[in-house]
Design a protein around this motif. Structure first.
Motif, mmCIF file in Angstrom:
data_model
loop_
_atom_site.group_PDB
_atom_site.id
_atom_site.type_symbol
_atom_site.label_atom_id
_atom_site.label_comp_id
_atom_site.label_asym_id
_atom_site.label_seq_id
_atom_site.Cartn_x
_atom_site.Cartn_y
_atom_site.Cartn_z
ATOM 1 N N VAL A 99 89.621 43.307 70.147
ATOM 2 C CA VAL A 99 88.938 44.538 70.522
ATOM 3 C C VAL A 99 89.098 44.794 72.012
ATOM 4 O O VAL A 99 89.467 45.884 72.434
ATOM 5 C CB VAL A 99 87.437 44.473 70.147
ATOM 6 N N GLY A 123 80.745 38.658 65.732
ATOM 7 C CA GLY A 123 81.830 39.473 66.264
ATOM 8 C C GLY A 123 81.353 40.672 67.071
ATOM 9 O O GLY A 123 82.113 41.267 67.822
ATOM 10 N N SER A 124 80.064 41.025 66.916
ATOM 11 C CA SER A 124 79.562 42.139 67.711
ATOM 12 C C SER A 124 78.897 41.632 68.988
ATOM 13 O O SER A 124 78.576 42.411 69.873
ATOM 14 C CB SER A 124 78.565 42.965 66.889
ATOM 15 N N VAL A 125 78.677 40.334 69.061
ATOM 16 C CA VAL A 125 77.991 39.770 70.222
ATOM 17 C C VAL A 125 78.994 39.139 71.187
ATOM 18 O O VAL A 125 78.910 39.307 72.406
ATOM 19 C CB VAL A 125 76.962 38.704 69.771
ATOM 20 N N LYS A 147 87.889 41.615 78.308
ATOM 21 C CA LYS A 147 86.505 41.166 78.302
ATOM 22 C C LYS A 147 86.369 39.757 77.761
ATOM 23 O O LYS A 147 85.591 38.958 78.269
ATOM 24 C CB LYS A 147 85.661 42.129 77.451
#
Ligand code: HEM
Lengths: 325, 517
Positions: B60, B52-54, B64
């Motif tokens: 979020v 989820g951070s990549v 994007k």
């Protein structure tokens, strides 16, 4: 003094501070090099003649080099104290250099500078209580290298704080996060040394390590003490991190962005760090995971922590609302 | 290393799964609630959070993640199946933390029962053989046995003490386990707080141009996300007007071009006919109004444009929101002119707050402030498709009924600096760039149980401190006469890691030995 004079002062102080760390590192290297000629039990109050075979000449020689070793150790610590003082000047004048005056935590250059200062302070604070002379070369070396990278790669001229950073929660959140980072880093050093020493002991038991010299590894505390120091620093850092990342951070995010938690990359990694360190604490209570496995988990935690601190900004750049931090 | 308060003997008996269903269920439960499983689930949770951070997350940054999908057409369907665009609400991530929660409950419940018994328990009787304990000291003294015991009792303040024949047993740190339980229960409370917050609350986003109005009804939001148990009729009736917007940009250093300060003036009214009041909102300074909070989360430009049609009548005049694309506030947007005659007109293009140009880069914005604003748009004529009944995005043109307007055999681009007018070919009319307004992006959120999660977190911290820093510890002191003197045994047992028991037993023995009488 004007703002730009403070900026200049900060730059000069950090250069001087780096020099002192370098000298401190040299002093500690000298200390440990001398250590090779001193039998293990000759240091401190336990110095006794029974360990030494070979008559009084040897005894005198040993006493002399023991004394020299301890002297270099003291010199190293004094140099480190001076370095930390200069570093404090450098950090404080970063804040005074801004117009208007602000906390010195506006960008990564300043975060790294303050974070390494906390590492040194934690080390100096615990030095006496835990007899940390064995940690000296590791700490001074680490801080020196990190500061060099900071100055060479991350230097930024002083600018005012960005709007999202203007909140009392910034101070609370950042102070807690930097404190926890410093303490986790010291804990991680103890865990690394635990693993190194364990391996060394194993090799010795297997007869692969025959050198009888009283080197650095032999002088490290025993596994139990290393583990205890690691646990203590982690047990201190974990609640501080909990507060920084999971309480103060969300409160600040709520007032700045209108949500407590948004799974932004920086938040994700703060969470990952927290979960890994929770796993560390569990591992220590689980049969079969004590010691070695726990130390490895602690190092994974440290890796996620530093990755969040540095890596996120480079790899995800504009992708994180936190990318300034 | 010392053992934890309750030994986890369950962890030891892993064994092989039995086949009988009842036994199998019990075995599964025992596996699930073992420390080792908790450890593995914690790791899975940490690992599961990484993607989820990549990968850009819909929740979020929707823009994007849409761009990412466009750029990776072959991976996208696979990623979508795996829920990688909404990791934190995906089936597998949810499964991990639900399992962890079940394991947690399975851990807490039995422990709570044990704990309540243990909390009222007395210190265990003095063991027969104190020398076997991890810490043991002995000495002889001329003091009377009773005196030694009385002094030991005074020295062990904060301990629960039982007197026995010729000895005393002391224990302290009963609250450590309570701290641990509070911590683990609080983790559940935090989750419940999060879940109910998103069920009973709402979150909405709206863009308002300075001078524009907003009333708190669902239809006025650009995006509106009510929790599944939130009743839209319960939206608090407030309204406001954005009177002005103020921004200062950092002009030097690596942060150059970042907004250092921005704030918006707001005239607001609570209820339908409350008094009109004025305030300023800024990052970190939201407006609290009837249980909701209004946050200023972004800003941008809305160029003012006037479009005249073939016979010179004004077909459109006013600000148009252009959404910023990058830190320099190069912004994109569209202008729709459905009232233009003979054909409807559409414009699509870019706005540059500080227009600059080089051959290498083409047009760009040199700075986020509006120092040299310029508009550059392609012109389309035809049918905008606005009366087909399907709602349209205000940020995109429906190209089906539109054709580019051509001039000199090329698609026509109108380039406008402030105050400039360009006449369109074929008598379509003209377009004028009158000025620049700002818009603000606001987020309105109502989170009735945000405090539950926060309270849970604070309780968790308190419990954690208790669990880590209360040192459960047992101490025994035994005395007996021997050869006209008193023989004293002091022994202790640490029941948590990282204690300072040896020092404490040393100190206690030294204190008792020192003859003050
Ligand atoms: C959301 C998941 C969990 C989190 C964040 C968490 C966190 C923690 C933390 C931070 C500690 C350290 C406190 C201390 O050392 O005393 C701890 C201890 C403990 N946890 Fe958890 N835990 C979780 C789930 C579980 C589960 C599922 C179990 C049951 C198997 C469990 C059982 C324990 C026990 C028995 C201790 C005490 C260890 C000791 O005595 O040293 N935890 N937990």
């Amino acid at each position: 003094m004007t703002h730009s004079q403070f900026e200049l002062l900060s730059n000069q102080a950090i250069a001087v501070c780096g020099t002192f760390y370098f000298l401190a590192l040299l002093a500690h290297l000298a200390e440990w090099a001398l250590g090779r000629t001193v039998p293990l039990d000759a240091v401190g109050a336990t110095a006794s003649s029974q360990a030494v075979a070979g008559g009084t000449d040897t005894l005198v020689a040993v006493e002399e080099s023991t004394e020299r070793m301890e002297r270099w150790g003291r010199i190293g610590v004094i140099l480190t104290v001076v370095a930390a003082g200069m570093q404090f000047v450098a950090v404080a004048s970063r804040g005074l250099a801004a117009d208007p005056i602000r906390v010195p935590w506006g960008n990564m250059y300043e975060f790294t500078m303050t974070g390494t200062l906390v590492v040194t302070l934690v080390y100096l604070g615990l030095y006496r209580k835990y007899k940390l002379s064995w940690l000296s070369p590791v700490v001074t070396g680490f801080v020196l290298i990190t500061l060099m990278a900071d100055v060479l790669l991350l230097y930024t001229p002083v600018v005012p704080l960005r709007d999202a950073l203007q909140s009392p929660w910034l101070i609370i959140h950042v102070v807690a996060a930097i404190t926890a980072t410093g303490a986790f880093t010291i804990g991680g050093m103890a865990s690394i040394l635990y693993l190194v020493k364990e391996r060394w002991l194993e090799r010795q038991a297997a007869g692969k390590e025959t050198s009888a010299r009283a080197g650095y590894l032999a002088r490290l505390p025993g596994l139990v003490e290393l583990d205890r120091l690691a646990y203590r620093t982690h047990a201190f850092a974990f609640p501080v991190w909990t507060f920084a990342a999971l309480i103060a951070g969300p409160i600040w995010a709520q007032s700045a962005w209108g949500r407590y938690w948004g799974w932004d990359p920086k938040e994700v990694w703060a969470f990952i760090t927290w979960v890994v360190y929770a796993a560390y604490l569990h591992a220590r209570a689980t049969a079969g995971w004590k010691g070695r496995a726990a130390a490895i988990i602690a190092l994974i935690g440290l890796a996620t922590l530093w990755f969040n601190f540095i890596g996120i900004n480079f790899f995800f750049g504009s992708g994180s609302m936190h990318s300034y931090a | 290393m010392s053992e934890p308060v309750f030994s986890h003997d369950r962890d030891v008996e892993t064994g092989v799964a039995p086949l009988a269903p009842r036994e199998f269920l019990r075995w599964t439960w025992r596996q699930l609630t073992s420390m080792r499983t908790a450890l593995i689930l914690l790791f899975l949770l940490a690992l599961g959070a990484v993607p989820g951070s990549v990968i850009p997350q819909d929740a979020v940054d929707a823009l994007k993640s849409a761009q990412w999908r466009e750029a990776h057409p072959s991976l996208t369907p696979i990623w979508e199946k795996l829920g990688l665009f909404h990791v934190y609400s995906s089936v597998w991530f949810t499964a991990i933390y639900i399992l962890l929660m079940v394991s947690l409950v399975g851990c807490i419940l039995p422990r709570t029962r044990v704990y309540f018994k243990a909390m009222r328990a007395r210190p265990p009787r003095t063991p027969r053989n104190l020398t076997r304990l991890p810490e043991y000291r002995t000495f002889t003294t001329d003091q009377e046995p009773d005196v030694v015991l009385a002094r030991a009792r005074a020295a062990l303040s904060g301990y629960r003490i039982d007197d026995h024949e010729g000895s005393l047993a002391a224990e302290r740190g009963y609250l450590r386990e309570a701290g641990n339980l509070v911590f683990h229960i609080s983790v559940l409370i935090v989750l419940v707080g999060f879940a109910t917050g998103s069920l009973f609350g709402y979150k909405g986003g709206v863009i308002v141009v300075t001078g524009g109005q907003f009333a708190n009804v669902a239809s006025q939001y650009d995006e509106f996300a009510p929790g599944s148990l939130f009743n839209i009729k319960n939206l608090a009736p407030f309204s406001f007007k954005i009177t002005d917007f103020d921004v200062k940009f950092i002009t030097q250093g690596r942060e150059a071009g970042m907004a250092q300060d921005f704030s918006a003036g707001v005239d607001y009214r609570t209820g339908v006919d409350g008094a009109l009041r004025h305030t300023r909102i800024a990052v970190n300074h939201p407006l609290s109004i009837q249980g909701a909070k209004v946050y200023l989360i972004g800003h941008g430009y809305a160029p003012n444009v006037t479009v005249r049609d073939a016979d010179g009548t004004v077909a459109y005049s006013g600000p148009v929101v252009f959404t910023p694309e990058d830190a320099t506030f190069r912004s994109t947007g569209v202008i729709k002119v459905p009232d233009a005659r003979p054909t409807q007109l559409g414009f699509r293009g870019e706005f540059y707050p500080t227009y600059a140009f080089t051959m290498a880069t083409g047009p760009f914005s040199a700075f986020p402030d509006d120092k040299n604003p310029a508009l550059s748009m392609l012109v389309y004529a035809g049918n905008l498709g606005m009366d087909s009944g399907v709602p349209q995005s205000v940020y995109a043109l429906d190209m089906k009924g539109l054709k580019p307007v051509r001039k000199d055999n090329k698609a026509m681009r109108v380039d406008l600096t402030l105050g400039q007018t360009v006449t369109l070919p074929n008598g379509l009319g003209s377009v004028t760039f009158d000025g620049v307004s700002r818009f603000v992006k606001l987020q309105v959120s109502h989170n009735p149980s945000g405090w539950v999660a926060l309270l849970g977190m604070i309780m968790a911290l308190v419990g954690l401190l208790g669990s880590l820093f209360i040192k459960p510890r047992r101490v025994w002191v035994a005395v007996r006469r021997e050869g006209g003197r008193t023989l004293v045994d002091v022994a202790g047992l640490d029941r948590s890691s990282g204690g300072t028991l040896p020092e404490q037993i040393d100190a206690l023995a030294a204190h008792l030995e020192e003859n003050k009488a």
